[in-house]
Every structure is written in structure tokens, then in C-alpha cells.
Design a protein around this motif. Structure first.
Motif, mmCIF file in Angstrom:
data_model
loop_
_atom_site.group_PDB
_atom_site.id
_atom_site.type_symbol
_atom_site.label_atom_id
_atom_site.label_comp_id
_atom_site.label_asym_id
_atom_site.label_seq_id
_atom_site.Cartn_x
_atom_site.Cartn_y
_atom_site.Cartn_z
ATOM 1 N N THR A 55 29.407 64.354 3.708
ATOM 2 C CA THR A 55 29.016 63.223 4.621
ATOM 3 C C THR A 55 29.118 62.093 3.568
ATOM 4 N N PRO B 147 25.304 65.186 8.535
ATOM 5 C CA PRO B 147 25.388 66.378 8.198
ATOM 6 C C PRO B 147 25.404 67.472 9.530
ATOM 7 N N THR B 148 24.755 67.216 10.427
ATOM 8 C CA THR B 148 24.508 67.964 11.461
ATOM 9 C C THR B 148 25.866 68.330 12.338
ATOM 10 N N SER C 102 28.468 70.079 9.742
ATOM 11 C CA SER C 102 28.018 71.401 9.879
ATOM 12 C C SER C 102 28.766 72.469 10.701
ATOM 13 N N GLU D 168 29.571 69.805 5.862
ATOM 14 C CA GLU D 168 28.653 68.653 5.709
ATOM 15 C C GLU D 168 28.304 68.134 4.328
#
Length: 181
Positions: free
Chosen positions: A41, A29-30, A33, A38
Motif C-alpha cells: 500500500t 489494503p482491503t 489484499s 496489501e
């Protein structure tokens, strides 16, 4: 480029590899993003498994290792999120990988916190968990955050993972650190 990923897997199999790793190393997700995706995923994690299965093509001699990657940029343990965030992420991808991969590979872990968190979650989804540490420095005796590799290995031994590995280490340091393993 899904077709290119399948071809790389197939080339590796043709060259004699009996384990291929899902191509989801930067599917976190990081990382996602940064491009505003995100929310994809889980979808992209499943796609990485599907591509590996397609390349495997039913070959019983080839195993699929599902990647539990670092959550943030490789070799930057200072950017590692909280344990709660990591638990949520690893639990989410573990539930996707369960029954679909032969091994879960916690790869390129650069801190004991992240490695142990990833592996602690992985053992809930697979009987076969491999934990790979990345080492740094002139000797390869420490992780990128300064913790000692031997301490990381000892922490991993407490989890009874199937095996521990080292990666992203200068070749002249590998022999010495294999002895540490």
C-alpha cells in the motif's frame, strides 16, 4: 503500467488541466489484499505521487492532488471498515503525501462516516483539502447509503475543508446538486 499513467497525466496537462490526481484510487489494503499485496500500500501510494511528479515535470502551473480514496469498493458504504481502521489507513497515506502533494482530495465518499473520517485525517497533512461526495438516486439528493447529500455537505462544512465537490452523478442531476453545494 507506470509509463501509461505518466502519459495520461501528460495528456491531461497538454489538454489544459492544471490539477492532476495521483493514481492510487484502488491502492487500499482491503482492495490489494484480494491479490495478496496489501503490504505494498505505502509503496504504491508513493509510486502514484512519483508518477504525477514526473508528468508535472516542474510545471508550476500544475498542482498535484493526492487521492484519499474510499477504503473498499466504490459505492458500497456497507463495506466501510471501522473508524479505527480508516484512521490508520488515512493517517498512513497522509504521512506519505505530506509535503509532496498540493491538495488532498477525499474522493467519491459514499457515507458521511467515511467522508468525515478521511477529511478529518487529511487536514492533519495538508492545508488544502477537498471533499468529494458521490450521490445516487433519481435526484442525486442522497449518498449511496441513503444519507442526504445536504447533511454530508453540512458535516463537511464543520471541518472547514477548502471545497466540497460531487462526482459520479448523472448529468441531469448535477445542476440541482451544485445548488446544494
Amino acid at each position: 503500467h507506470p509509463d501509461a499513467i505518466i502519459e495520461v497525466h501528460k495528456d491531461n496537462i497538454a489538454a489544459g488541466c492544471n490539477i492532476i490526481t495521483t493514481n492510487n484510487y484502488y491502492v487500499t489494503p482491503t482492495i490489494l489484499s484480494r491479490n495478496g499485496i496489501e503490504h505494498k500500500t505505502n509503496e504504491l501510494t508513493q509510486l502514484s505521487i512519483d508518477l504525477a511528479k514526473t508528468a508535472k515535470n516542474g510545471n508550476k502551473d500544475v498542482l498535484i492532488a493526492g487521492s484519499f480514496p474510499p477504503m473498499e469498493t466504490s459505492f458500497r458504504p456497507d463495506l466501510t471498515p471501522s473508524k479505527t481502521i480508516m484512521d490508520d489507513f488515512y493517517s498512513s497515506i497522509g504521512s506519505i503525501m505530506e509535503e509532496q502533494v498540493d491538495i488532498i482530495l477525499c474522493e467519491s465518499m459514499s457515507s458521511i462516516k467515511e467522508g468525515i473520517t478521511a477529511a478529518s485525517n487529511a487536514v492533519n497533512y495538508s492545508d488544502r483539502v477537498w471533499l468529494s461526495w458521490t450521490a445516487r438516486g433519481l435526484s442525486g439528493e442522497s449518498l449511496p447509503n441513503g444519507e442526504l447529500l445536504v447533511d454530508a455537505i453540512n458535516a463537511g462544512n464543520e471541518l472547514k475543508v477548502e471545497c466540497q465537490l460531487i462526482n459520479c452523478l448523472a448529468m441531469d442531476c448535477v445542476t440541482k446538486q451544485i445548488e446544494t453545494l
